[in-house]
Design a protein around this motif. Structure first.
Motif, PDB file in Angstrom:
ATOM      1  N   ARG A  33       0.844  -1.202   0.000  1.00  0.00           N
ATOM      2  CA  ARG A  33       0.000   0.000   0.000  1.00  0.00           C
ATOM      3  C   ARG A  33       0.873   1.243   0.000  1.00  0.00           C
ATOM      4  NH1 ARG A  33      -1.062   3.293   3.875  1.00  0.00           N
ATOM      5  NH2 ARG A  33      -0.611   1.871   5.599  1.00  0.00           N
ATOM      6  N   LYS A  34       1.878   1.256   0.856  1.00  0.00           N
ATOM      7  CA  LYS A  34       2.761   2.422   0.948  1.00  0.00           C
ATOM      8  C   LYS A  34       3.578   2.597  -0.324  1.00  0.00           C
ATOM      9  CE  LYS A  34       3.090   2.889   5.905  1.00  0.00           C
ATOM     10  NZ  LYS A  34       3.997   3.099   7.042  1.00  0.00           N
ATOM     11  N   ALA A  35       4.031   1.487  -0.912  1.00  0.00           N
ATOM     12  CA  ALA A  35       4.789   1.567  -2.166  1.00  0.00           C
ATOM     13  C   ALA A  35       3.938   2.173  -3.272  1.00  0.00           C
ATOM     14  CB  ALA A  35       5.280   0.181  -2.574  1.00  0.00           C
ATOM     15  N   LEU A  36       2.636   1.959  -3.188  1.00  0.00           N
ATOM     16  CA  LEU A  36       1.721   2.518  -4.186  1.00  0.00           C
ATOM     17  C   LEU A  36       1.315   3.961  -3.853  1.00  0.00           C
ATOM     18  CD1 LEU A  36      -0.570  -0.600  -4.702  1.00  0.00           C
ATOM     19  CD2 LEU A  36       1.128   0.304  -6.302  1.00  0.00           C
ATOM     20  N   GLY A  37       1.750   4.444  -2.692  1.00  0.00           N
ATOM     21  CA  GLY A  37       1.428   5.818  -2.296  1.00  0.00           C
ATOM     22  C   GLY A  37      -0.020   6.002  -1.895  1.00  0.00           C
ATOM     23  N   LEU A  38      -0.621   4.959  -1.344  1.00  0.00           N
ATOM     24  CA  LEU A  38      -2.028   5.009  -0.962  1.00  0.00           C
ATOM     25  C   LEU A  38      -2.193   4.983   0.553  1.00  0.00           C
ATOM     26  CD1 LEU A  38      -3.288   2.395  -3.567  1.00  0.00           C
ATOM     27  CD2 LEU A  38      -3.569   4.873  -3.687  1.00  0.00           C
ATOM     28  N   THR A  39      -3.272   5.591   1.032  1.00  0.00           N
ATOM     29  CA  THR A  39      -3.587   5.549   2.454  1.00  0.00           C
ATOM     30  C   THR A  39      -4.524   4.382   2.732  1.00  0.00           C
ATOM     31  OG1 THR A  39      -5.577   6.916   2.289  1.00  0.00           O
ATOM     32  CG2 THR A  39      -3.456   8.080   2.565  1.00  0.00           C
ATOM     33  N   GLN A  40      -4.693   4.069   4.002  1.00  0.00           N
ATOM     34  CA  GLN A  40      -5.646   3.028   4.367  1.00  0.00           C
ATOM     35  C   GLN A  40      -7.054   3.413   3.920  1.00  0.00           C
ATOM     36  OE1 GLN A  40      -4.830   2.772   8.592  1.00  0.00           O
ATOM     37  NE2 GLN A  40      -3.527   0.974   8.287  1.00  0.00           N
ATOM     38  N   LEU A  41      -7.390   4.686   4.035  1.00  0.00           N
ATOM     39  CA  LEU A  41      -8.713   5.149   3.588  1.00  0.00           C
ATOM     40  C   LEU A  41      -8.875   4.998   2.077  1.00  0.00           C
ATOM     41  CD1 LEU A  41      -9.295   8.325   5.781  1.00  0.00           C
ATOM     42  CD2 LEU A  41     -10.583   6.178   5.843  1.00  0.00           C
ATOM     43  N   ASP A  42      -7.810   5.241   1.327  1.00  0.00           N
ATOM     44  CA  ASP A  42      -7.865   5.054  -0.131  1.00  0.00           C
ATOM     45  C   ASP A  42      -8.238   3.607  -0.464  1.00  0.00           C
ATOM     46  OD1 ASP A  42      -6.986   7.690  -0.647  1.00  0.00           O
ATOM     47  OD2 ASP A  42      -4.879   7.073  -0.772  1.00  0.00           O
ATOM     48  N   ILE A  43      -7.530   2.669   0.155  1.00  0.00           N
ATOM     49  CA  ILE A  43      -7.754   1.251  -0.125  1.00  0.00           C
ATOM     50  C   ILE A  43      -9.149   0.825   0.326  1.00  0.00           C
ATOM     51  CG2 ILE A  43      -6.982  -1.097   0.440  1.00  0.00           C
ATOM     52  CD1 ILE A  43      -5.176   0.431  -1.496  1.00  0.00           C
ATOM     53  N   ALA A  44      -9.572   1.313   1.489  1.00  0.00           N
ATOM     54  CA  ALA A  44     -10.913   0.979   1.979  1.00  0.00           C
ATOM     55  C   ALA A  44     -11.969   1.436   0.981  1.00  0.00           C
ATOM     56  CB  ALA A  44     -11.149   1.611   3.349  1.00  0.00           C
ATOM     57  N   MET A  46     -11.569   2.093  -2.288  1.00  0.00           N
ATOM     58  CA  MET A  46     -11.437   1.355  -3.545  1.00  0.00           C
ATOM     59  C   MET A  46     -11.976  -0.063  -3.421  1.00  0.00           C
ATOM     60  SD  MET A  46      -7.626   2.661  -4.539  1.00  0.00           S
ATOM     61  CE  MET A  46      -7.477   1.686  -6.011  1.00  0.00           C
ATOM     62  N   GLY A  47     -11.829  -0.645  -2.221  1.00  0.00           N
ATOM     63  CA  GLY A  47     -12.267  -2.016  -2.001  1.00  0.00           C
ATOM     64  C   GLY A  47     -13.678  -2.123  -1.464  1.00  0.00           C
ATOM     65  N   ASN A  48     -14.345  -0.967  -1.333  1.00  0.00           N
ATOM     66  CA  ASN A  48     -15.716  -0.942  -0.842  1.00  0.00           C
ATOM     67  C   ASN A  48     -15.838  -1.659   0.511  1.00  0.00           C
ATOM     68  OD1 ASN A  48     -18.370  -0.088  -1.019  1.00  0.00           O
ATOM     69  ND2 ASN A  48     -19.046  -1.967  -2.028  1.00  0.00           N
ATOM     70  N   THR A  49     -14.908  -1.345   1.401  1.00  0.00           N
ATOM     71  CA  THR A  49     -14.918  -1.910   2.741  1.00  0.00           C
ATOM     72  C   THR A  49     -14.628  -0.804   3.739  1.00  0.00           C
ATOM     73  OG1 THR A  49     -14.058  -3.721   4.100  1.00  0.00           O
ATOM     74  CG2 THR A  49     -12.456  -2.540   2.757  1.00  0.00           C
ATOM     75  N   GLY A  50     -14.735  -1.112   4.992  1.00  0.00           N
ATOM     76  CA  GLY A  50     -14.468  -0.118   6.020  1.00  0.00           C
ATOM     77  C   GLY A  50     -12.987   0.036   6.310  1.00  0.00           C
ATOM     78  N   ASN A  51     -12.606   1.207   6.812  1.00  0.00           N
ATOM     79  CA  ASN A  51     -11.220   1.451   7.180  1.00  0.00           C
ATOM     80  C   ASN A  51     -10.774   0.488   8.281  1.00  0.00           C
ATOM     81  OD1 ASN A  51      -8.801   3.134   6.884  1.00  0.00           O
ATOM     82  ND2 ASN A  51      -9.222   3.661   9.009  1.00  0.00           N
ATOM     83  N   ARG A  52     -11.683   0.134   9.178  1.00  0.00           N
ATOM     84  CA  ARG A  52     -11.343  -0.785  10.270  1.00  0.00           C
ATOM     85  C   ARG A  52     -10.816  -2.117   9.728  1.00  0.00           C
ATOM     86  NH1 ARG A  52     -15.212  -2.715  15.283  1.00  0.00           N
ATOM     87  NH2 ARG A  52     -13.700  -4.165  16.157  1.00  0.00           N
ATOM     88  N   PHE A  53     -11.426  -2.628   8.654  1.00  0.00           N
ATOM     89  CA  PHE A  53     -10.958  -3.876   8.062  1.00  0.00           C
ATOM     90  C   PHE A  53      -9.508  -3.744   7.594  1.00  0.00           C
ATOM     91  CE2 PHE A  53     -10.113  -6.514   4.360  1.00  0.00           C
ATOM     92  CZ  PHE A  53     -10.329  -7.772   4.891  1.00  0.00           C
ATOM     93  N   LEU A  57      -6.391  -5.822   8.958  1.00  0.00           N
ATOM     94  CA  LEU A  57      -5.612  -6.618   8.015  1.00  0.00           C
ATOM     95  C   LEU A  57      -4.130  -6.300   8.162  1.00  0.00           C
ATOM     96  CD1 LEU A  57      -5.235  -8.494   5.566  1.00  0.00           C
ATOM     97  CD2 LEU A  57      -5.855  -6.551   4.100  1.00  0.00           C
ATOM     98  N   GLU A  58      -3.788  -5.027   8.205  1.00  0.00           N
ATOM     99  CA  GLU A  58      -2.393  -4.624   8.307  1.00  0.00           C
ATOM    100  C   GLU A  58      -1.786  -4.970   9.673  1.00  0.00           C
ATOM    101  OE1 GLU A  58      -1.644  -0.614   7.019  1.00  0.00           O
ATOM    102  OE2 GLU A  58      -2.286  -1.062   4.969  1.00  0.00           O
ATOM    103  N   LEU A  75      -6.807  -6.377  -5.164  1.00  0.00           N
ATOM    104  CA  LEU A  75      -6.900  -4.933  -5.385  1.00  0.00           C
ATOM    105  C   LEU A  75      -5.523  -4.287  -5.385  1.00  0.00           C
ATOM    106  CD1 LEU A  75      -8.796  -2.426  -5.607  1.00  0.00           C
ATOM    107  CD2 LEU A  75      -8.627  -2.275  -3.125  1.00  0.00           C
ATOM    108  N   LEU A  76      -4.635  -4.788  -4.528  1.00  0.00           N
ATOM    109  CA  LEU A  76      -3.288  -4.239  -4.427  1.00  0.00           C
ATOM    110  C   LEU A  76      -2.311  -4.853  -5.434  1.00  0.00           C
ATOM    111  CD1 LEU A  76      -3.043  -4.105  -0.544  1.00  0.00           C
ATOM    112  CD2 LEU A  76      -3.087  -2.138  -2.096  1.00  0.00           C
ATOM    113  N   GLY A  77      -2.823  -5.751  -6.269  1.00  0.00           N
ATOM    114  CA  GLY A  77      -1.960  -6.382  -7.254  1.00  0.00           C
ATOM    115  C   GLY A  77      -1.094  -7.483  -6.669  1.00  0.00           C
ATOM    116  N   LEU A  78      -1.549  -8.077  -5.575  1.00  0.00           N
ATOM    117  CA  LEU A  78      -0.840  -9.173  -4.925  1.00  0.00           C
ATOM    118  C   LEU A  78      -1.614 -10.464  -5.131  1.00  0.00           C
ATOM    119  CD1 LEU A  78       0.015  -7.398  -1.543  1.00  0.00           C
ATOM    120  CD2 LEU A  78       1.535  -7.742  -3.501  1.00  0.00           C
TER     121      LEU A  78
END
Length: 90
Positions: A33-44, A46-53, A57-58, A75-78
């Motif tokens: 996530r950090k290598a992609l320059g994204l925040t936890q909120l960005d991923i949440a 994009m993934g249609n999930t809550g920030n808590r998840f 996960l992390e 979603l993260l390409g992993l």
């Protein structure tokens, strides 16, 4: 979710990470996530999930739903590759 993952920037990520614990998986997700320059909120979002998840996960929470985890990895390409352990007897 596959099409969204293709839209993310590639970034540098070591393809040789072996994960044996939920904490190690969380560290790998955070690093990607950090290598992609994204925040936890960005991923949440994009993934249609809550920030808590994403936070859980992390942190390596071992009781997260497997399909949701796999969706976030996609979603993260992993991806997860299952293979015999190196040096394991067959």
């Amino acid at each position: 979710m596959g099409s969204e993952a293709e839209e993310l920037p590639v970034g540098h990520f070591d393809a040789g990470i072996v994960v044996r614990t939920s904490e190690q998986l969380g560290e790998a997700v955070r690093a990607r996530r950090k290598a992609l320059g994204l925040t936890q909120l960005d991923i949440a979002g994009m993934g249609n999930t809550g920030n808590r998840f994403i936070v859980e996960l992390e942190k390596g929470k071992p009781t997260l739903q497997l399909q949701k985890v796999l969706s976030m990895l996609d979603l993260l390409g992993l991806e997860v590759v299952v293979r015999p352990k190196t040096g394991a007897s067959t």
